[in-house]
Write an enzyme that holds these catalytic residues in place. Sequence first.
Site, PDB file in Angstrom:
ATOM      1  N   LYS A 204       0.922  -1.243  -0.036  1.00 25.07           N
ATOM      2  CA  LYS A 204       0.035   0.010   0.145  1.00 25.07           C
ATOM      3  C   LYS A 204       0.800   1.129   0.009  1.00 25.07           C
ATOM      4  O   LYS A 204       0.484   2.109  -0.888  1.00 25.07           O
ATOM      5  CB  LYS A 204      -1.056   0.156   1.341  1.00 25.07           C
ATOM      6  CG  LYS A 204      -2.015   1.270   1.430  1.00 25.07           C
ATOM      7  CD  LYS A 204      -2.564   1.236   2.722  1.00 25.07           C
ATOM      8  CE  LYS A 204      -1.564   2.033   3.751  1.00 25.07           C
ATOM      9  NZ  LYS A 204      -2.393   2.231   4.987  1.00 25.07           N
ATOM     10  N   ASP A 222      -6.448   1.133   1.081  1.00 23.19           N
ATOM     11  CA  ASP A 222      -6.449   1.253   2.513  1.00 23.19           C
ATOM     12  C   ASP A 222      -7.712   0.528   3.252  1.00 23.19           C
ATOM     13  O   ASP A 222      -8.524   0.183   2.386  1.00 23.19           O
ATOM     14  CB  ASP A 222      -6.222   2.747   2.922  1.00 23.19           C
ATOM     15  CG  ASP A 222      -7.414   3.572   2.922  1.00 23.19           C
ATOM     16  OD1 ASP A 222      -8.327   3.280   2.058  1.00 23.19           O
ATOM     17  OD2 ASP A 222      -7.427   4.860   3.339  1.00 23.19           O
TER      18      ASP A 222
END
Length: 294
Positions: A204, A222
């Site tokens: 991420k 997320d």
Amino acid sequence: MPQKTKAPPPAADPAKAKGGKPSALPAQAKPQKRASGKAAAPLPAAVRRAKPAPVVVPTEPKPAPRRRAVANAAAAAHGRTLAAWSHAEIVEAFTRFEAADPEPKGELEHSDPFTLLVAVVLSAQATDAGVNKATRGLFAAAATPAAMAALGEEEIARHIRTLGLFKGKAKNVAELSRLLIARHGGQVPRDREALEALPGVGRKTANVVLNIAFGEPTIAVDTHLFRVANRTGLAPGATPLAVEEGLEARIPDRFKLHAHHWLILHGRYICKARQPECRRCLIADLCRWPEKII
């Protein structure tokens, strides 16, 4: 002559009557002697009962309970029951997002790829507002890999002590700064594998840096984006990677650069974990969440 009155005999001591010695005074009746010979005043009852205050050892603050985890699990379970959106529905949704916010921006304060990388590493289990508050002082003290490495782990920790897991994060920031100098000439690499080799950098984080710093059309999943993708049925998936791959395959190229920003901001401010604001939702008519309130 008047008769003399005899004084009554003294009371017999029980111990003496049995052949023992005269009994001693009870222990509590004996006055305590100070060094000066004076009796010590008894302590007040409240003082005698008081216990010493426990010693409080400072500890690293723990992250607040993540209520989002429950909402995200429910969304993922719901997502497994849905068919994916059609191409026309996806185009319609992102056309609306684009019209409402043509140039969405991330909310982490930064000035270059390095400060962005550090801010994203620090954002794990923390809010963007909390990270920004901590990094203002940190970046004023050290805004380059060399300066950050020289600042050292302890000083980095002092600047970010308001964040959860700050000790581990400080260690990662100090080490990734050192490795950027040793491996990449002090520059943040424009390469996923190289980024993920740095301490504290996962998929991420790498996606955020590649997207914001270098303009790559990556999609960083997320907690907010994961919830939106599953609740709405846009790209259901049991894991962040599954959601990322679903979005990569379905979102038209012209929307990909800003796609994760639109979805993250939508999840943060509209499709919230506990009380989604469906009446303000741009895609409420397309959403397949059965509990939406219109």
